[in-house]
Write an enzyme that holds these catalytic residues in place. Structure first.
Site, PDB file in Angstrom:
ATOM      1  N   ASP A  37     -35.371  18.486 -49.786  1.00 30.78           N
ATOM      2  CA  ASP A  37     -35.527  17.062 -49.533  1.00 30.78           C
ATOM      3  C   ASP A  37     -36.997  16.715 -49.757  1.00 30.78           C
ATOM      4  OD1 ASP A  37     -34.155  14.555 -48.086  1.00 30.78           O
ATOM      5  OD2 ASP A  37     -36.191  14.750 -47.341  1.00 30.78           O
ATOM      6  N   ASN A  45     -41.356   4.762 -52.947  1.00 29.17           N
ATOM      7  CA  ASN A  45     -40.572   3.582 -53.319  1.00 29.17           C
ATOM      8  C   ASN A  45     -41.196   2.298 -52.802  1.00 29.17           C
ATOM      9  OD1 ASN A  45     -38.471   4.419 -54.961  1.00 29.17           O
ATOM     10  ND2 ASN A  45     -37.077   4.848 -53.276  1.00 29.17           N
ATOM     11  N   HIS A  50     -39.131   0.891 -57.011  1.00 31.25           N
ATOM     12  CA  HIS A  50     -38.012   1.808 -57.262  1.00 31.25           C
ATOM     13  C   HIS A  50     -38.060   2.406 -58.662  1.00 31.25           C
ATOM     14  CE1 HIS A  50     -35.777   1.224 -53.523  1.00 31.25           C
ATOM     15  NE2 HIS A  50     -36.178  -0.030 -53.565  1.00 31.25           N
ATOM     16  N   ASP A  54     -37.676   6.300 -59.368  1.00 33.29           N
ATOM     17  CA  ASP A  54     -36.726   6.922 -60.291  1.00 33.29           C
ATOM     18  C   ASP A  54     -37.425   7.896 -61.236  1.00 33.29           C
ATOM     19  OD1 ASP A  54     -34.655   5.523 -59.167  1.00 33.29           O
ATOM     20  OD2 ASP A  54     -34.498   4.024 -60.766  1.00 33.29           O
ATOM     21  N   ASP A  80     -33.006  11.452 -52.396  1.00 36.07           N
ATOM     22  CA  ASP A  80     -34.066  12.406 -52.769  1.00 36.07           C
ATOM     23  C   ASP A  80     -33.701  13.826 -52.343  1.00 36.07           C
ATOM     24  OD1 ASP A  80     -34.235  11.857 -50.062  1.00 36.07           O
ATOM     25  OD2 ASP A  80     -36.417  11.959 -49.977  1.00 36.07           O
TER      26      ASP A  80
END
Length: 239
Positions: A37, A45, A50, A54, A80
């Site tokens: 994680d 973000n 965003h 990405d 994530d």
């Protein structure tokens, strides 16, 4: 998830994990499951948007794949979260070397859309057949180990240990109680004065969140802030 990163998705990953365990039962090989994680991904973000988030996920996917052998499986489970099957090892000695390599690869600085970004990851590891002999339990244990890594400062890895099961139950209980606390306004705002040493006068106040649990009394901020951060509840702590 597959369309964004090119990795297999959760459903395909679970199928391949079942298949790997079935194959391993016929021999003496060991499979290592890594549950990863990213640390503070929400901050990326929120800070850069965003689109950059990405791009970061794609970069992490490439780095994970590049750090492993062609036969190993890397998946994005969602958000994530990533999972890895290290396939067909004859012994567990390389665990620390593999985990350290993954951590090192993830933390190399990135430049995304002219932004310099450094991200880290927390990794939990469970081993077949030493820790569990089925896919569902192996995933659950790797997830517990990942939360243990986060609890010990993040940007590290931990191998599953039996005592983590109790810690995981305690964490889930605390998360559920924190949700109730936020709904019922159990958290209090305390102000701590900051003193200017030159003048001896109060120069500012620091706002501190304190949780006065109706049954347990005051709960350490170190405990509930860690749970709030991992569960996404931290945004509701604003006063």
């Amino acid at each position: 998830p597959a369309a964004l990163t090119g990795l297999v998705n959760r459903r395909e990953f679970e199928r391949r994990l079942d298949q790997a365990i079935t194959t391993a039962r016929r021999g003496d090989n060991t499979h290592i499951l890594c549950y990863l994680d990213l640390d503070n991904f929400k901050l990326v973000n929120d800070s850069f948007g965003h689109h950059v988030g990405d791009l970061l996920l794609r970069s992490v996917a490439e780095r994970l794949t590049g750090a492993l052998r062609a036969g190993d499986v890397v998946a994005r489970l969602g958000g994530d979260e990533f999972a890895i099957i290290i396939d067909s090892l004859v012994e567990t000695g390389p665990i620390s070397r593999i985990a350290d390599k993954l951590i090192t690869n993830i933390t190399r600085p990135l430049q995304l859309e002219n932004n310099d970004i450094v991200v880290s990851g927390s990794i939990g590891i469970a081993v077949y057949p030493e820790d569990a002999n089925n896919a569902e339990t192996l995933l659950r244990y790797a997830d517990m180990a990942m939360y243990a890594a986060k609890g010990e400062g993040k940007n590290t890895w931990r191998r599953f240990a039996p005592n983590m099961a109790g810690h995981s139950t305690l964490r889930l209980s605390l998360e559920n109680q924190l949700r109730v606390a936020l709904d019922e306004h159990q958290l209090e705002l305390h102000y701590q004065p900051q003193i200017d040493l030159g003048t001896g006068q109060i120069s500012a106040f620091e706002a501190l969140a304190r949780w006065n649990h109706p049954e347990r009394g005051y709960i350490s901020p170190a405990l509930f802030f860690a749970v709030a951060g991992d569960s996404g509840l931290v945004r509701r702590l604003g006063f």
